[in-house]
Scaffold this active site. Sequence first.
Site, PDB file in Angstrom:
ATOM      1  N   GLY A  22      17.087-102.317  -7.247  1.00 13.98           N
ATOM      2  CA  GLY A  22      18.404-101.762  -7.593  1.00 13.98           C
ATOM      3  C   GLY A  22      18.443-100.305  -7.983  1.00 13.98           C
ATOM      4  O   GLY A  22      19.430 -99.627  -7.730  1.00 13.98           O
ATOM      5  N   GLU A  59      16.558 -98.006 -14.905  1.00 14.33           N
ATOM      6  CA  GLU A  59      17.048 -99.323 -14.485  1.00 14.33           C
ATOM      7  C   GLU A  59      18.494 -99.190 -14.017  1.00 14.33           C
ATOM      8  O   GLU A  59      19.235 -98.319 -14.499  1.00 14.33           O
ATOM      9  CB  GLU A  59      16.904-100.277 -15.690  1.00 14.33           C
ATOM     10  CG  GLU A  59      17.495-101.653 -15.578  1.00 14.33           C
ATOM     11  CD  GLU A  59      16.877-102.546 -14.513  1.00 14.33           C
ATOM     12  OE1 GLU A  59      16.874-102.126 -13.337  1.00 14.33           O
ATOM     13  OE2 GLU A  59      16.451-103.665 -14.842  1.00 14.33           O
ATOM     14  N   ASP A  60      18.892-100.047 -13.094  1.00 11.40           N
ATOM     15  CA  ASP A  60      20.266 -99.963 -12.588  1.00 11.40           C
ATOM     16  C   ASP A  60      21.297-100.477 -13.585  1.00 11.40           C
ATOM     17  O   ASP A  60      22.335 -99.857 -13.783  1.00 11.40           O
ATOM     18  CB  ASP A  60      20.390-100.673 -11.229  1.00 11.40           C
ATOM     19  CG  ASP A  60      19.950-102.129 -11.241  1.00 11.40           C
ATOM     20  OD1 ASP A  60      19.457-102.617 -12.288  1.00 11.40           O
ATOM     21  OD2 ASP A  60      20.094-102.799 -10.201  1.00 11.40           O
ATOM     22  N   ASP A 108      22.513-106.296 -18.165  1.00 12.07           N
ATOM     23  CA  ASP A 108      23.532-107.341 -18.140  1.00 12.07           C
ATOM     24  C   ASP A 108      23.266-108.238 -19.356  1.00 12.07           C
ATOM     25  O   ASP A 108      23.679-107.909 -20.466  1.00 12.07           O
ATOM     26  CB  ASP A 108      23.394-108.051 -16.784  1.00 12.07           C
ATOM     27  CG  ASP A 108      24.481-109.047 -16.496  1.00 12.07           C
ATOM     28  OD1 ASP A 108      25.588-108.900 -17.017  1.00 12.07           O
ATOM     29  OD2 ASP A 108      24.238-110.004 -15.725  1.00 12.07           O
ATOM     30  N   LYS A 126      26.606-103.444 -19.032  1.00 16.06           N
ATOM     31  CA  LYS A 126      27.665-104.461 -19.140  1.00 16.06           C
ATOM     32  C   LYS A 126      27.526-105.081 -20.515  1.00 16.06           C
ATOM     33  O   LYS A 126      27.007-106.185 -20.671  1.00 16.06           O
ATOM     34  CB  LYS A 126      27.424-105.544 -18.081  1.00 16.06           C
ATOM     35  CG  LYS A 126      28.136-105.371 -16.787  1.00 16.06           C
ATOM     36  CD  LYS A 126      28.122-106.701 -16.058  1.00 16.06           C
ATOM     37  CE  LYS A 126      27.885-106.517 -14.606  1.00 16.06           C
ATOM     38  NZ  LYS A 126      27.678-107.798 -13.903  1.00 16.06           N
ATOM     39  N   PHE A 139      31.137-108.361 -11.501  1.00 17.33           N
ATOM     40  CA  PHE A 139      29.937-108.246 -10.675  1.00 17.33           C
ATOM     41  C   PHE A 139      30.139-107.081  -9.713  1.00 17.33           C
ATOM     42  O   PHE A 139      31.132-107.032  -8.990  1.00 17.33           O
ATOM     43  CB  PHE A 139      29.672-109.547  -9.913  1.00 17.33           C
ATOM     44  CG  PHE A 139      28.283-109.570  -9.329  1.00 17.33           C
ATOM     45  CD1 PHE A 139      27.210-110.006 -10.092  1.00 17.33           C
ATOM     46  CD2 PHE A 139      28.048-109.106  -8.031  1.00 17.33           C
ATOM     47  CE1 PHE A 139      25.916-109.981  -9.574  1.00 17.33           C
ATOM     48  CE2 PHE A 139      26.764-109.079  -7.514  1.00 17.33           C
ATOM     49  CZ  PHE A 139      25.691-109.521  -8.278  1.00 17.33           C
ATOM     50  N   VAL A 140      29.205-106.140  -9.742  1.00 17.61           N
ATOM     51  CA  VAL A 140      29.385-104.928  -8.940  1.00 17.61           C
ATOM     52  C   VAL A 140      28.362-104.842  -7.810  1.00 17.61           C
ATOM     53  O   VAL A 140      27.268-105.390  -7.897  1.00 17.61           O
ATOM     54  CB  VAL A 140      29.308-103.649  -9.813  1.00 17.61           C
ATOM     55  CG1 VAL A 140      30.501-103.549 -10.734  1.00 17.61           C
ATOM     56  CG2 VAL A 140      27.999-103.577 -10.596  1.00 17.61           C
ATOM     57  N   ASP A 192      23.317-104.979  -5.322  1.00 20.40           N
ATOM     58  CA  ASP A 192      23.477-105.824  -4.141  1.00 20.40           C
ATOM     59  C   ASP A 192      24.112-107.170  -4.466  1.00 20.40           C
ATOM     60  O   ASP A 192      24.109-107.623  -5.611  1.00 20.40           O
ATOM     61  CB  ASP A 192      22.118-106.093  -3.498  1.00 20.40           C
ATOM     62  CG  ASP A 192      21.326-107.135  -4.282  1.00 20.40           C
ATOM     63  OD1 ASP A 192      21.083-106.904  -5.486  1.00 20.40           O
ATOM     64  OD2 ASP A 192      20.982-108.182  -3.706  1.00 20.40           O
ATOM     65  N   ARG A 252      23.916-102.369  -0.904  1.00 17.82           N
ATOM     66  CA  ARG A 252      23.216-101.359  -1.711  1.00 17.82           C
ATOM     67  C   ARG A 252      23.537 -99.953  -1.222  1.00 17.82           C
ATOM     68  O   ARG A 252      23.452 -98.991  -1.970  1.00 17.82           O
ATOM     69  CB  ARG A 252      21.697-101.534  -1.594  1.00 17.82           C
ATOM     70  CG  ARG A 252      21.155-102.782  -2.230  1.00 17.82           C
ATOM     71  CD  ARG A 252      19.637-102.684  -2.323  1.00 17.82           C
ATOM     72  NE  ARG A 252      18.995-103.976  -2.485  1.00 17.82           N
ATOM     73  CZ  ARG A 252      18.847-104.603  -3.641  1.00 17.82           C
ATOM     74  NH1 ARG A 252      19.326-104.078  -4.750  1.00 17.82           N
ATOM     75  NH2 ARG A 252      18.241-105.763  -3.699  1.00 17.82           N
TER      76      ARG A 252
END
Length: 173
Positions: free
Chosen positions: A42, A96-97, A100, A128, A149-150, A156, A162
Site C-alpha cells: 500500500g 505506512e499507508d 485502521d 482512520k 473504505f478507500v 486497493d 492502487r
Amino acid sequence: MPQPGRVIISEAELQTRIVELGAELARDLGHERPILVGVLQGAFLFMADLIRATPIELTTDFIGVASYAGGKSSGQVRIVSDLSVSIEGRTVVIVEDIVDTGLTLTYLKRTLEARHPRSLRVCVLVDKVERRTVDVAVDYVGFTIPNVFVVGYGFDYEGLYRNLPYVAALEGE
Ligand code: IMP
C-alpha cells in the site's frame, strides 16, 4: 462489483500535504541519515512521493506484511517479505499507508523495535482514528478520514485501484 466513487483526498491535496510531511521529516531527522521503511504494498506510492519531498540524506527499504483478505481485517499480521538490511543503531521511520484498527502497526513496531534501532518513528498517510482497537502512537499523520473504505493512491480492493492518483471511497458494496 464495488467501484471507486466519491473523492476523499484529491491529487492536489495529497501532493500539498506530502510536501509538508517531507519538510517535517527533514527538519526532525536532517542529520541522522534515516532509513525509511515502506510497508508493501500500500505505501509504495506514498513512499515515492515522500522521499522526493524530503531533501536530506536517507536510505530506503521495504517490508511486506499481510493483514487483510478482500478488504476485511482478519486480525492476523505476518511478514511476507522482510527488510534487506539491518536496522540496528539506525534512525528508522516506518512509512505506512493507513492506520485502521492499529493491529498492523502495533505488530510492525514491536517487530522492528526488537532489532534495536536507534529510534523508531511512524509516518502514515491516512489515519482512520474511529476504527482504532489498539492504541498505537503515530508521529506524522497526513490526513485523518472518517470510517470509509478507500481505494486509490496505493490503497486497493482485492488488488485493484492502487493506480488511481487520488484517494476515493469504495462504493456499491
Ligand atoms: P490495521 O491493521 O487494521 O490498522 O490495518 C492496516 C492495513 O489495512 C493497511 O495497511 C491496509 O492494507 C488495510 N486497510 C485498512 N483500511 C483500508 C482501506 O480503507 N482501504 C484499503 N486498505 C485498507
